[in-house]
Motif scaffolding. Structure first.
Motif, mmCIF file in Angstrom:
data_model
loop_
_atom_site.group_PDB
_atom_site.id
_atom_site.type_symbol
_atom_site.label_atom_id
_atom_site.label_comp_id
_atom_site.label_asym_id
_atom_site.label_seq_id
_atom_site.Cartn_x
_atom_site.Cartn_y
_atom_site.Cartn_z
ATOM 1 N N TRP A 45 0.852 -0.977 -0.055
ATOM 2 C CA TRP A 45 -0.015 -0.003 -0.062
ATOM 3 C C TRP A 45 0.957 1.241 -0.037
ATOM 4 C CZ3 TRP A 45 -2.973 -4.153 0.933
ATOM 5 C CH2 TRP A 45 -4.341 -4.257 0.420
ATOM 6 N N HIS A 73 -2.614 3.105 -5.406
ATOM 7 C CA HIS A 73 -2.650 3.052 -3.796
ATOM 8 C C HIS A 73 -2.430 1.621 -3.422
ATOM 9 C CE1 HIS A 73 -6.747 0.995 -3.505
ATOM 10 N NE2 HIS A 73 -6.586 1.245 -2.138
ATOM 11 N N GLN A 77 -3.189 7.546 -3.251
ATOM 12 C CA GLN A 77 -3.468 7.586 -1.561
ATOM 13 C C GLN A 77 -2.634 8.671 -1.374
ATOM 14 O OE1 GLN A 77 -2.275 3.915 0.449
ATOM 15 N NE2 GLN A 77 -4.332 3.699 1.462
ATOM 16 N N TRP A 80 -11.354 5.751 -0.507
ATOM 17 C CA TRP A 80 -9.914 4.754 -0.202
ATOM 18 C C TRP A 80 -8.678 5.706 -0.645
ATOM 19 C CZ3 TRP A 80 -11.915 -0.161 -3.173
ATOM 20 C CH2 TRP A 80 -12.628 -1.027 -2.254
ATOM 21 N N GLY A 103 -7.567 7.368 2.683
ATOM 22 C CA GLY A 103 -6.781 6.553 3.535
ATOM 23 C C GLY A 103 -7.748 6.646 4.705
ATOM 24 N N ARG A 144 -14.943 -2.699 10.793
ATOM 25 C CA ARG A 144 -14.827 -2.438 9.600
ATOM 26 C C ARG A 144 -15.983 -1.610 8.860
ATOM 27 N NH1 ARG A 144 -10.027 -2.839 7.123
ATOM 28 N NH2 ARG A 144 -11.502 -3.488 4.935
ATOM 29 N N TYR A 197 -19.372 -0.673 1.133
ATOM 30 C CA TYR A 197 -18.444 -1.469 0.092
ATOM 31 C C TYR A 197 -19.187 -1.259 -1.230
ATOM 32 C CZ TYR A 197 -14.466 -3.229 2.121
ATOM 33 O OH TYR A 197 -13.006 -3.446 2.540
ATOM 34 N N TYR A 243 -13.204 1.472 12.823
ATOM 35 C CA TYR A 243 -12.224 1.902 11.719
ATOM 36 C C TYR A 243 -11.780 3.487 11.745
ATOM 37 C CZ TYR A 243 -10.338 0.496 7.367
ATOM 38 O OH TYR A 243 -9.557 -0.150 6.198
ATOM 39 N N TRP A 244 -12.333 4.304 10.891
ATOM 40 C CA TRP A 244 -12.187 5.792 10.952
ATOM 41 C C TRP A 244 -13.261 6.614 11.654
ATOM 42 C CZ3 TRP A 244 -7.039 7.399 9.993
ATOM 43 C CH2 TRP A 244 -6.365 6.386 9.271
ATOM 44 N N TRP A 269 2.904 -0.284 9.716
ATOM 45 C CA TRP A 269 3.181 0.966 10.077
ATOM 46 C C TRP A 269 2.974 1.718 11.602
ATOM 47 C CZ3 TRP A 269 -0.956 4.081 6.381
ATOM 48 C CH2 TRP A 269 -2.085 3.663 6.930
HETATM 49 C C1 9WN Z 1 -8.113 0.187 1.514
HETATM 50 C C2 9WN Z 1 -3.642 -0.830 4.426
HETATM 51 C C3 9WN Z 1 -4.786 0.426 4.091
HETATM 52 C C4 9WN Z 1 -4.413 1.655 4.691
HETATM 53 C C5 9WN Z 1 -5.897 2.563 4.581
HETATM 54 C C6 9WN Z 1 -6.900 1.926 5.535
HETATM 55 C C7 9WN Z 1 -7.074 0.585 4.752
HETATM 56 C C8 9WN Z 1 -7.896 -0.602 2.591
HETATM 57 C C9 9WN Z 1 -8.946 -1.429 3.080
HETATM 58 O O1 9WN Z 1 -5.704 -0.227 4.785
HETATM 59 O O2 9WN Z 1 -7.766 0.527 3.409
HETATM 60 O O3 9WN Z 1 -7.104 1.003 0.825
HETATM 61 O O4 9WN Z 1 -9.147 -2.574 2.397
HETATM 62 O O5 9WN Z 1 -9.578 -1.387 4.314
HETATM 63 O O6 9WN Z 1 -8.160 2.513 5.787
HETATM 64 O O7 9WN Z 1 -5.450 3.847 5.311
HETATM 65 O O8 9WN Z 1 -3.680 2.482 3.664
HETATM 66 O O9 9WN Z 1 -3.181 -0.402 5.639
#
Ligand code: 9WN
Length: 419
Positions: free
Chosen positions: A33, A71, A101, A158, A161, A196, A202, A348-349, A409
């Motif tokens: 990613w 991305h 991204q 997406w 991020g 999620r 989705y 999640y976010w 990360w």
């Molecule tokens: C879609 C990889 C990525 C991060 C994103 C995070 C999540 C992916 C997903 O995971 O996104 O890109 O399938 O959920 O939201 O910030 O880069 O860690």
């Protein structure tokens, strides 16, 4: 304790290392990613500078001819993730997704260069990366800012991020779901579905992918064709910071044209960020370009804006805003205001704490002299690790670890904070 934590973090990085790139975590995310790689390189740089440069080089090696850096890069086939290369269908030899991204690579390259012990290697690597990263930045302004406002739009959640942020809810209502081909999610078999995005989200993610695919992934058409065009202050702050850092790096390397162009992009962006400031919310907000209105959603996007060289008074106000958030959580910085009705500490976010975002906010505040808040955020990061390990994200009230574990990360940020 410190040394033990660093060793644990290194072990996570090594475990997820696939030689020339790292996967964010085993199982859930089996590919490379974009912003994960750039931020993870910072962790590698503390114990293997060559490996850190390789991480960014591999990412940029898959840059599209028009300048976009995708991305996801699907280096090896793995059907444990949806949507895979067949859904994206971008026609690349090594398959990639068709969106981008947050462009944090410019910042990462400069930081790794500045700290490098192997100066010769750093100069060689940075010189080669410089024009590629610059081309990506220019691609953003050419393709995602067609009116020349100084700020770019994302056309898919997406890209931000911050996939299921409350920020996108209203705009997502305009994204239809008819015509979406049947699919099976894979994320919910690796991670708790309650952590999620929803199935409804989705479907909309996939509708946008199908729409862009039907336009042949031609970036000159995608922005205007997308019913989802959001100017995210966090995303733009990362771009602006990377432009400013690339300008400094280019100056150091004697690349005066790139330096001047990058600085001009950064300056224009910083001035334009003012249009996203909200006195009422005490932070920056997203701008929905389709309806030309600010999005009244108090999310971390408007706080992450502190990563850019914003004016001192704005940084001070953001620091004050974080103090208010702290009254309603135990660990900073929640990805959404805990007092807002949409807040969900596990999902999640929409509430959880993410260490990478904390790191960038803290770094920006430090630069602006808001050191007490910067330190407090870093301390909270370490408290979370101590309590709950190297998770993908954490509940800001209970510290419950969420999403994937042994996360690359997250581990990289711990090394950054402790070293
Ligand atoms: C879609 C990889 C990525 C991060 C994103 C995070 C999540 C992916 C997903 O995971 O996104 O890109 O399938 O959920 O939201 O910030 O880069 O860690």
């Amino acid at each position: 304790m410190t040394q033990e934590m660093i060793e644990q973090a290194k072990a996570v990085l090594r475990r997820n290392d696939r030689g020339s790139y790292t996967v964010p975590t085993h199982g859930l995310y089996p590919f490379q990613w974009n912003w994960d790689s750039a931020l993870s390189a910072l962790g590698f740089a503390h114990f293997d500078e060559a490996r850190a440069w390789t991480e960014i080089e591999t990412l940029l090696a898959h840059q599209w001819e028009d300048g976009m850096v995708p991305h996801i890069i699907f280096h090896e086939l793995d059907d444990g993730y949806f949507p895979g290369p067949d859904v994206w269908s971008t026609g690349r030899k090594v398959p990639t997704s068709g969106i981008t991204q947050p462009p944090v690579a410019g910042f990462a390259a400069r930081r790794i260069f500045d700290r490098a012990e192997d100066k010769a290697l750093a100069a060689e690597k940075a010189r080669a990366l410089l024009p590629r990263i610059h081309a990506w930045h220019q691609w953003f302004f050419a393709n995602r800012d067609p009116q020349g406002t100084g700020l770019v739009a994302i056309i898919h959640p997406w890209e931000s991020g911050r996939d299921n942020s409350v920020d996108w809810d209203a705009a997502f209502e305009r994204v239809p779901t008819d015509g979406v081909l049947p699919f099976t999610r894979r994320d919910t078999s690796h991670a708790n579905p309650a952590h999620r995005p929803t199935d409804e989200q989705y479907k909309r993610y996939i509708w946008l992918v199908q729409k862009f695919r039907s336009l042949g992934w031609d970036n000159s058409k995608l922005h205007d064709a997308s019913p989802f065009q959001i100017v995210d202050p966090g995303f733009n702050a990362i771009l602006i910071r990377s432009c400013a850092d690339l300008a400094d790096l280019a100056d150091t390397l004697g690349e005066t044209t790139i330096a001047a162009q990058s600085r001009a992009l950064a300056d224009k962006g910083i001035a334009a960020m003012e249009s996203l400031w909200s006195d009422a919310q005490g932070q920056y907000l997203c701008h929905d370009r389709v309806v030309d209105a600010l999005v009244e959603s108090p999310s971390i996007g408007g706080i992450l804006a502190a990563f850019a060289p914003i004016p001192q008074n704005r940084a001070k106000a953001i620091s004050a805003r974080i103090s208010v958030l702290a009254e309603n959580c135990t660990f900073l910085v929640p990805s959404h205001d805990p007092t807002a009705p949409e807040f969900d500490g596990l999902r999640y976010w929409r509430g959880p704490v993410w260490l990478i975002v904390n790191y960038m906010i803290s770094d920006g505040l430090e630069h602006c002299g808001e050191t007490a808040m910067a330190d407090r955020i870093n301390t909270d990061c370490l408290r979370l690790i101590e309590k709950s390990g190297f998770a993908e994200y954490y509940d800001p009230i209970t510290a419950e670890p969420c999403g994937g574990d042994q996360f690359t990360w997250t581990a990289a940020m711990v090394i950054e904070i402790l070293k």
